[in-house]
Design a protein around this motif. Structure first.
Motif, PDB file in Angstrom:
ATOM      1  N   LEU A  25       1.816  63.905  86.704  1.00 39.87           N
ATOM      2  CA  LEU A  25       0.414  64.087  87.075  1.00 39.87           C
ATOM      3  C   LEU A  25      -0.538  63.302  86.191  1.00 39.87           C
ATOM      4  O   LEU A  25      -1.524  62.732  86.659  1.00 39.87           O
ATOM      5  N   PHE A  26      -0.235  63.272  84.884  1.00 41.74           N
ATOM      6  CA  PHE A  26      -1.181  62.686  83.934  1.00 41.74           C
ATOM      7  C   PHE A  26      -0.620  61.500  83.153  1.00 41.74           C
ATOM      8  O   PHE A  26      -1.331  60.902  82.354  1.00 41.74           O
ATOM      9  N   GLY A  27       0.644  61.155  83.388  1.00 46.05           N
ATOM     10  CA  GLY A  27       1.287  60.125  82.591  1.00 46.05           C
ATOM     11  C   GLY A  27       1.023  58.708  83.043  1.00 46.05           C
ATOM     12  O   GLY A  27       1.494  57.768  82.409  1.00 46.05           O
ATOM     13  N   ARG A  28       0.328  58.531  84.135  1.00 44.86           N
ATOM     14  CA  ARG A  28      -0.001  57.181  84.557  1.00 44.86           C
ATOM     15  C   ARG A  28      -1.425  57.127  85.068  1.00 44.86           C
ATOM     16  O   ARG A  28      -1.990  58.126  85.505  1.00 44.86           O
ATOM     17  N   ASN A  29      -1.986  55.954  84.995  1.00 46.65           N
ATOM     18  CA  ASN A  29      -3.385  55.750  85.359  1.00 46.65           C
ATOM     19  C   ASN A  29      -3.455  54.770  86.520  1.00 46.65           C
ATOM     20  O   ASN A  29      -3.006  53.629  86.411  1.00 46.65           O
ATOM     21  N   ASN A  30      -4.008  55.233  87.645  1.00 49.29           N
ATOM     22  CA  ASN A  30      -4.170  54.333  88.786  1.00 49.29           C
ATOM     23  C   ASN A  30      -5.614  53.865  88.920  1.00 49.29           C
ATOM     24  O   ASN A  30      -6.004  53.281  89.932  1.00 49.29           O
ATOM     25  N   HIS A  31      -6.406  54.149  87.879  1.00 45.46           N
ATOM     26  CA  HIS A  31      -7.803  53.709  87.811  1.00 45.46           C
ATOM     27  C   HIS A  31      -8.606  54.156  89.034  1.00 45.46           C
ATOM     28  O   HIS A  31      -9.423  53.389  89.569  1.00 45.46           O
ATOM     29  N   SER A  32      -8.353  55.373  89.458  1.00 51.83           N
ATOM     30  CA  SER A  32      -9.046  55.928  90.628  1.00 51.83           C
ATOM     31  C   SER A  32     -10.533  56.152  90.369  1.00 51.83           C
ATOM     32  O   SER A  32     -11.309  56.354  91.305  1.00 51.83           O
ATOM     33  N   ASP A  33     -10.931  56.113  89.085  1.00 54.82           N
ATOM     34  CA  ASP A  33     -12.350  56.285  88.752  1.00 54.82           C
ATOM     35  C   ASP A  33     -13.148  55.001  88.929  1.00 54.82           C
ATOM     36  O   ASP A  33     -14.376  55.004  88.793  1.00 54.82           O
ATOM     37  N   LEU A  34     -12.450  53.898  89.243  1.00 54.45           N
ATOM     38  CA  LEU A  34     -13.111  52.606  89.425  1.00 54.45           C
ATOM     39  C   LEU A  34     -13.266  52.305  90.906  1.00 54.45           C
ATOM     40  O   LEU A  34     -12.441  52.710  91.722  1.00 54.45           O
ATOM     41  N   SER A  35     -14.297  51.555  91.247  1.00 53.01           N
ATOM     42  CA  SER A  35     -14.543  51.268  92.665  1.00 53.01           C
ATOM     43  C   SER A  35     -15.004  49.826  92.845  1.00 53.01           C
ATOM     44  O   SER A  35     -15.387  49.149  91.894  1.00 53.01           O
ATOM     45  N   GLY A  36     -14.951  49.369  94.098  1.00 48.43           N
ATOM     46  CA  GLY A  36     -15.407  48.027  94.422  1.00 48.43           C
ATOM     47  C   GLY A  36     -14.286  47.011  94.399  1.00 48.43           C
ATOM     48  O   GLY A  36     -13.104  47.348  94.503  1.00 48.43           O
ATOM     49  N   SER A  37     -14.656  45.749  94.230  1.00 49.68           N
ATOM     50  CA  SER A  37     -13.687  44.660  94.188  1.00 49.68           C
ATOM     51  C   SER A  37     -12.913  44.701  92.876  1.00 49.68           C
ATOM     52  O   SER A  37     -13.250  45.448  91.955  1.00 49.68           O
ATOM     53  N   THR A 347      -4.303  44.016  83.352  1.00 49.22           N
ATOM     54  CA  THR A 347      -3.179  43.538  84.163  1.00 49.22           C
ATOM     55  C   THR A 347      -2.883  44.517  85.289  1.00 49.22           C
ATOM     56  O   THR A 347      -2.641  44.116  86.432  1.00 49.22           O
ATOM     57  N   SER A 348      -2.916  45.802  84.974  1.00 48.15           N
ATOM     58  CA  SER A 348      -2.682  46.845  85.974  1.00 48.15           C
ATOM     59  C   SER A 348      -3.720  46.779  87.092  1.00 48.15           C
ATOM     60  O   SER A 348      -3.391  46.892  88.281  1.00 48.15           O
ATOM     61  N   ILE A 349      -4.983  46.586  86.729  1.00 48.39           N
ATOM     62  CA  ILE A 349      -6.061  46.532  87.728  1.00 48.39           C
ATOM     63  C   ILE A 349      -5.882  45.322  88.638  1.00 48.39           C
ATOM     64  O   ILE A 349      -6.027  45.419  89.856  1.00 48.39           O
ATOM     65  N   VAL A 350      -5.550  44.172  88.048  1.00 44.49           N
ATOM     66  CA  VAL A 350      -5.382  42.958  88.851  1.00 44.49           C
ATOM     67  C   VAL A 350      -4.180  43.076  89.786  1.00 44.49           C
ATOM     68  O   VAL A 350      -4.248  42.702  90.964  1.00 44.49           O
ATOM     69  N   LEU A 351      -3.077  43.627  89.274  1.00 55.13           N
ATOM     70  CA  LEU A 351      -1.873  43.794  90.097  1.00 55.13           C
ATOM     71  C   LEU A 351      -2.024  44.940  91.096  1.00 55.13           C
ATOM     72  O   LEU A 351      -1.199  45.081  91.999  1.00 55.13           O
ATOM     73  N   GLN A 352      -3.075  45.759  90.884  1.00 58.36           N
ATOM     74  CA  GLN A 352      -3.307  46.954  91.708  1.00 58.36           C
ATOM     75  C   GLN A 352      -2.074  47.859  91.688  1.00 58.36           C
ATOM     76  O   GLN A 352      -1.604  48.342  92.716  1.00 58.36           O
ATOM     77  N   LYS A 353      -1.585  48.049  90.454  1.00 55.98           N
ATOM     78  CA  LYS A 353      -0.391  48.853  90.241  1.00 55.98           C
ATOM     79  C   LYS A 353      -0.659  49.846  89.111  1.00 55.98           C
ATOM     80  O   LYS A 353      -1.125  49.445  88.043  1.00 55.98           O
ATOM     81  N   PRO A 354      -0.386  51.141  89.313  1.00 57.38           N
ATOM     82  CA  PRO A 354      -0.630  52.132  88.254  1.00 57.38           C
ATOM     83  C   PRO A 354       0.149  51.802  86.988  1.00 57.38           C
ATOM     84  O   PRO A 354       1.232  51.222  87.040  1.00 57.38           O
ATOM     85  N   ILE A 355      -0.407  52.206  85.857  1.00 56.47           N
ATOM     86  CA  ILE A 355       0.226  51.934  84.574  1.00 56.47           C
ATOM     87  C   ILE A 355       0.625  53.249  83.917  1.00 56.47           C
ATOM     88  O   ILE A 355      -0.170  54.184  83.814  1.00 56.47           O
ATOM     89  N   TRP A 356       1.895  53.332  83.488  1.00 59.02           N
ATOM     90  CA  TRP A 356       2.375  54.495  82.766  1.00 59.02           C
ATOM     91  C   TRP A 356       1.903  54.431  81.327  1.00 59.02           C
ATOM     92  O   TRP A 356       1.668  53.343  80.786  1.00 59.02           O
ATOM     93  N   ILE A 357       1.770  55.593  80.686  1.00 57.52           N
ATOM     94  CA  ILE A 357       1.218  55.628  79.324  1.00 57.52           C
ATOM     95  C   ILE A 357       2.040  54.793  78.348  1.00 57.52           C
ATOM     96  O   ILE A 357       1.476  54.174  77.444  1.00 57.52           O
ATOM     97  N   TRP A 358       3.353  54.744  78.520  1.00 56.67           N
ATOM     98  CA  TRP A 358       4.175  53.969  77.581  1.00 56.67           C
ATOM     99  C   TRP A 358       4.059  52.469  77.820  1.00 56.67           C
ATOM    100  O   TRP A 358       4.362  51.667  76.949  1.00 56.67           O
ATOM    101  N   GLU A 359       3.584  52.086  79.026  1.00 55.84           N
ATOM    102  CA  GLU A 359       3.445  50.659  79.320  1.00 55.84           C
ATOM    103  C   GLU A 359       2.259  50.047  78.582  1.00 55.84           C
ATOM    104  O   GLU A 359       2.149  48.836  78.482  1.00 55.84           O
ATOM    105  N   GLU A 360       1.359  50.887  78.065  1.00 55.46           N
ATOM    106  CA  GLU A 360       0.238  50.382  77.281  1.00 55.46           C
ATOM    107  C   GLU A 360       0.717  49.741  75.989  1.00 55.46           C
ATOM    108  O   GLU A 360       0.034  48.911  75.399  1.00 55.46           O
ATOM    109  N   LYS A 361       1.905  50.147  75.518  1.00 56.47           N
ATOM    110  CA  LYS A 361       2.386  49.714  74.213  1.00 56.47           C
ATOM    111  C   LYS A 361       3.513  48.706  74.277  1.00 56.47           C
ATOM    112  O   LYS A 361       3.903  48.128  73.263  1.00 56.47           O
ATOM    113  N   LEU A 362       4.090  48.500  75.466  1.00 58.54           N
ATOM    114  CA  LEU A 362       5.236  47.596  75.586  1.00 58.54           C
ATOM    115  C   LEU A 362       4.810  46.140  75.522  1.00 58.54           C
ATOM    116  O   LEU A 362       3.712  45.800  75.917  1.00 58.54           O
TER     117      LEU A 362
END
Length: 362
Positions: A25-37, A347-362
């Motif tokens: 539920l909380f381990g990845r961010n799909n940036h749903s709080d962002l809008s537009g292009s 990178t996640s926003i451009v790829l339009q792919k959710p990012i897991w919390i551990w991917e922030e550090k890889l």
């Protein structure tokens, strides 16, 4: 006793299940709080993060987004043309220079460094390849135990001598340990092989063919440039010579994109050589390194990247996803900014792919 063990087992199972659910539920961010292009989402994200610095994102040879945030210096806003000390992002330039000389058969990556530093201990067992991949075992002169003085002007040979009487951290080629010393030595090898000062070589063989006309090694006092900050205050003085070939280039996000484009288009080195640089040559969990690049897997995509930072108050990160033809450049003049984390989210926003919390550090 059996009842107690049963209760403990059930408790552990419940904790595991709750943890898994929480992670999903909380381990990845799909940036749903962002809008537009995509560009609007990038701008919103950086604004929400209170980012200080400049970003450039290029995809398939075209600049997708570039913008500066906050101040570079007093009354000087950050912008795509702002000059930054790019610190260890310089290492890729140094590695490319070495590979150019190798392509011309002026040196061999398997050459022992004793050919260039005859008095350096264990030089006959350490190769140029080991220096490029941080697998030499030579200690980093910037580690705390060397008490290196960043503020004064340095001769690169004196930097090397700082560690020459110290034992290797491991047998050459047997592990990975990031060593700025190794890249200082590579700069000196470039000078000895090419017959040119390191800075002149980079200017002629990398800046010029890449059309990097805003990049340099020294900036006169009358040219505006970014000042490093630590928690909003001007950072401590660091003389540019204290990094030499390990990190003394001054550039902009626009010029850096030109450099990475030149690499992508095989202007500076061949495709085969570029692929060799992007191949893992040394590793120690969780790090893998090629020649002048960390080799990475980012959200399922093969990539290369590199951090850059100065204690004077700069934090940078560059990522290149070659198959996607995507380059993400984050330069910041605030030491507390986590440029790698920001780079991953962009990178996640451009790829339009959710990012897991551990991917922030890889």
């Amino acid at each position: 006793m059996k009842k107690f063990l049963k209760v403990v087992s059930i408790t552990i199972v419940v904790i595991v299940i709750v943890s898994i659910v929480a992670l999903l539920l909380f381990g990845r961010n799909n940036h749903s709080d962002l809008s537009g292009s995509v560009s609007e989402k990038i701008d919103q994200y950086l604004t929400n993060e209170k980012f200080q610095g400049t970003v450039l994102i290029a995809k398939e040879g075209e600049v997708l987004f570039t913008k500066g945030y906050g101040l570079a210096a007093t009354d000087l806003p950050n912008s795509p043309s702002t000059l930054y000390q790019i610190a260890s992002l310089s290492k890729t330039f140094t590695a490319v220079a070495v590979m150019q000389l190798a392509e011309k058969e002026l040196l061999n990556l398997d050459d022992p460094i004793s050919q260039y530093f005859p008095d350096f201990p264990n030089g006959e067992t350490i190769t140029i390849s080991h220096l490029l991949s941080h697998s030499s075992g030579i200690p980093d002169y910037l580690k705390a135990n060397f008490e290196f003085d960043y503020s004064k002007e340095w001769n690169p040979n004196d930097i090397v001598n700082t560690v020459s009487g110290t034992e290797l951290e491991f047998a050459p080629g047997k592990s990975f340990s990031y060593s700025n010393t190794g890249y200082v030595m590579l700069g000196l090898i470039i000078e000895k092989v090419s017959g040119q000062p390191y800075g002149n070589y980079i200017e002629e063989h990398i800046f010029e063919p890449s059309n990097m006309f805003s990049s340099m090694f020294t900036v006169s006092a009358d040219i505006p440039k970014a000042e490093g900050h630590v928690e909003g205050k001007i950072g401590p003085l660091m003389h540019n010579s204290a990094a030499y070939a390990a990190g003394d280039i001054i550039s902009t996000v626009e010029d850096l994109e030109l450099f990475y484009s030149a690499l992508r288009n095989n202007v500076l080195i061949s495709k085969e050589t570029s692929e060799l640089m992007s191949t893992t040559h040394a590793k120690k969990f969780p790090f893998e390194y090629g020649y002048g690049w960390y080799t990475q897997d980012i959200m399922g995509k093969k990539a290369v990247g590199h951090p850059g930072g100065y204690p004077s108050g700069f934090r940078h990160y560059v990522t290149r996803l070659n198959d996607e033809e995507l380059t993400v450049i984050v330069l910041s003049n605030e030491m507390t900014v986590n440029s790698k984390r920001i780079n991953r989210h962009l990178t996640s926003i451009v790829l339009q792919k959710p990012i897991w919390i551990w991917e922030e550090k890889l």
